[in-house]
Structures are given as C-alpha cells and as structure tokens.
Write an enzyme that holds these catalytic residues in place. Structure first.
Site, mmCIF file in Angstrom:
data_model
loop_
_atom_site.group_PDB
_atom_site.id
_atom_site.type_symbol
_atom_site.label_atom_id
_atom_site.label_comp_id
_atom_site.label_asym_id
_atom_site.label_seq_id
_atom_site.Cartn_x
_atom_site.Cartn_y
_atom_site.Cartn_z
ATOM 1 N N VAL A 156 -6.242 4.528 3.344
ATOM 2 C CA VAL A 156 -5.819 4.066 4.668
ATOM 3 C C VAL A 156 -6.150 5.112 5.727
ATOM 4 O O VAL A 156 -6.673 4.796 6.786
ATOM 5 C CB VAL A 156 -4.300 3.753 4.681
ATOM 6 N N VAL B 166 1.396 6.954 0.324
ATOM 7 C CA VAL B 166 0.631 5.946 1.049
ATOM 8 C C VAL B 166 -0.767 5.920 0.455
ATOM 9 O O VAL B 166 -1.330 6.965 0.137
ATOM 10 C CB VAL B 166 0.559 6.302 2.553
ATOM 11 N N CYS B 167 -1.321 4.739 0.294
ATOM 12 C CA CYS B 167 -2.685 4.594 -0.208
ATOM 13 C C CYS B 167 -3.602 5.499 0.618
ATOM 14 O O CYS B 167 -3.726 5.332 1.828
ATOM 15 C CB CYS B 167 -3.121 3.137 -0.094
ATOM 16 N N LEU B 168 -4.188 6.492 -0.034
ATOM 17 C CA LEU B 168 -4.956 7.513 0.669
ATOM 18 C C LEU B 168 -6.114 6.946 1.468
ATOM 19 O O LEU B 168 -6.466 7.484 2.512
ATOM 20 C CB LEU B 168 -5.471 8.560 -0.320
ATOM 21 N N ASN C 231 0.794 -1.221 0.000
ATOM 22 C CA ASN C 231 0.000 0.000 0.000
ATOM 23 C C ASN C 231 0.828 1.273 0.000
ATOM 24 O O ASN C 231 0.314 2.353 0.293
ATOM 25 C CB ASN C 231 -0.964 -0.002 1.192
#
EC number: 2.3.2.23
Length: 185
Positions: A88, A84-86, A76
């Site tokens: 999250v 970073v995968c938003l 991620n």
C-alpha cells in the site's frame, strides 16, 4: 546533521504541527504513535486509531513502517499484529512524500478502497467479496468496540477514576464503617 536526518526532523515537526496527535515512543525520532481518524463519509467515520510509525534509517528514501495499534477490521490490515499491507505504501512511496501524506492520503485511501485480492486478513477479504453488507456491519462493530474517539475514552476513564475516588472517600466510607462495625465481634 545529515540530509535524511534533517528531513526526518522537518517531517516530524510538520506532522506535530498538523492536527494529528503525535506521541514519541523513545527519545529518538524514529518511532512514534499518531492518532488517526477514519475518513468522512466512510464506514470508518467516527473511529480513531492509534498508529505506530517507524522511520527507517534511509527515510525519506525508504517508506515508513506503519501499523495499527487499535484493532481494525480491514482486508489489508492483519487483525492480530496491526501490520498494514506493505505494498500500500511501498509501491507508491517517493521521497517527495512526507509523514503528513501518510495520514492525509495513504491511510484514508487504504480505508476507502480496500483490496481484497491482496489480503492480510483473509476473513475480512472473503466477507467483503461474499457479503458486503455484513462486512460493513463488522467494520462498524469494530469501530464502535475498539476505535472510540479519544475524548470519549478519556471521559470514561476519568469517570472510572472518579467513581473509584468516590468509593474510597465519599458516601461509601460510611458504608464501609457500618459494614466494619457489623463484622466486629
């Protein structure tokens, strides 16, 4: 001072007073770096990452933007940009959370429970689902190569500086004179 501005200042002060090392990027309070250690009893344990945090104007009503500066192998997290995968943070963010929550809850949860079905690093996601032991080994290799604890990297740089100083001023000077003497006609 407006309410979001006061809140930003309070949250930043709380983060600075915690155990996290915080380094401001500009004079403002919108962008800064934070040192983050991998969670205990995880494959990321022992790693230390430099995280870039950007607070939007609407903070705390809008979540902070978080990205890894130090390379990390994770489904991620985009390996090249550190994004970073938003989802999250965005999906669970509430003004009730603060910056300390990001480093004590959100990022540890991200590392402990990666989501390979919503990857930013497709290779890491595929490897995690296909061959978990090899994935875990790759994570550990990245930790070893890129996320050494800060104290170790400081010691290494000070040793490097010392060896350069020694080269310039100690026993090597005699070697330099001897070499220079041999080269003169």
């Amino acid at each position: 001072m407006s309410s979001p501005s006061k809140r930003r200042e309070m949250d930043l002060m709380k983060l600075m007073m915690s155990d996290y090392k915080v380094e401001m990027i500009n004079d403002g309070m919108q962008e800064f770096f934070v040192e983050f250690s991998g969670p205990k009893d995880s494959i990321y344990e022992g790693g230390v990452w430099k995280i870039r945090v950007e607070l939007p104007d609407a903070y705390p009503y809008k979540s902070p933007s978080v990205g890894f500066i130090t390379k990390i192998y994770h489904p991620n997290v985009d390996e090249m940009s550190g994004s970073v995968c938003l989802d999250v943070i965005n999906q669970t963010w509430s003004p009730m959370f603060d910056l300390v929550n990001v480093f004590e809850t959100f990022l540890p949860q991200l590392l402990l429970y990666p989501n390979p079905s919503d990857p930013l690093n497709g290779e890491a996601a595929a490897l995690m689902m296909r061959d978990r032991p090899t994935y875990e080994q790759r994570v550990k290799e990245y930790c070893e190569k890129y996320a050494k604890p800060r104290a170790d990297t400081e010691e290494m740089s000070s040793d490097d500086e010392m060896s350069e100083d020694e080269y310039a001023s100690d026993g090597d000077d005699e070697d330099d004179v001897a070499i220079a003497g041999k080269l003169d006609p």
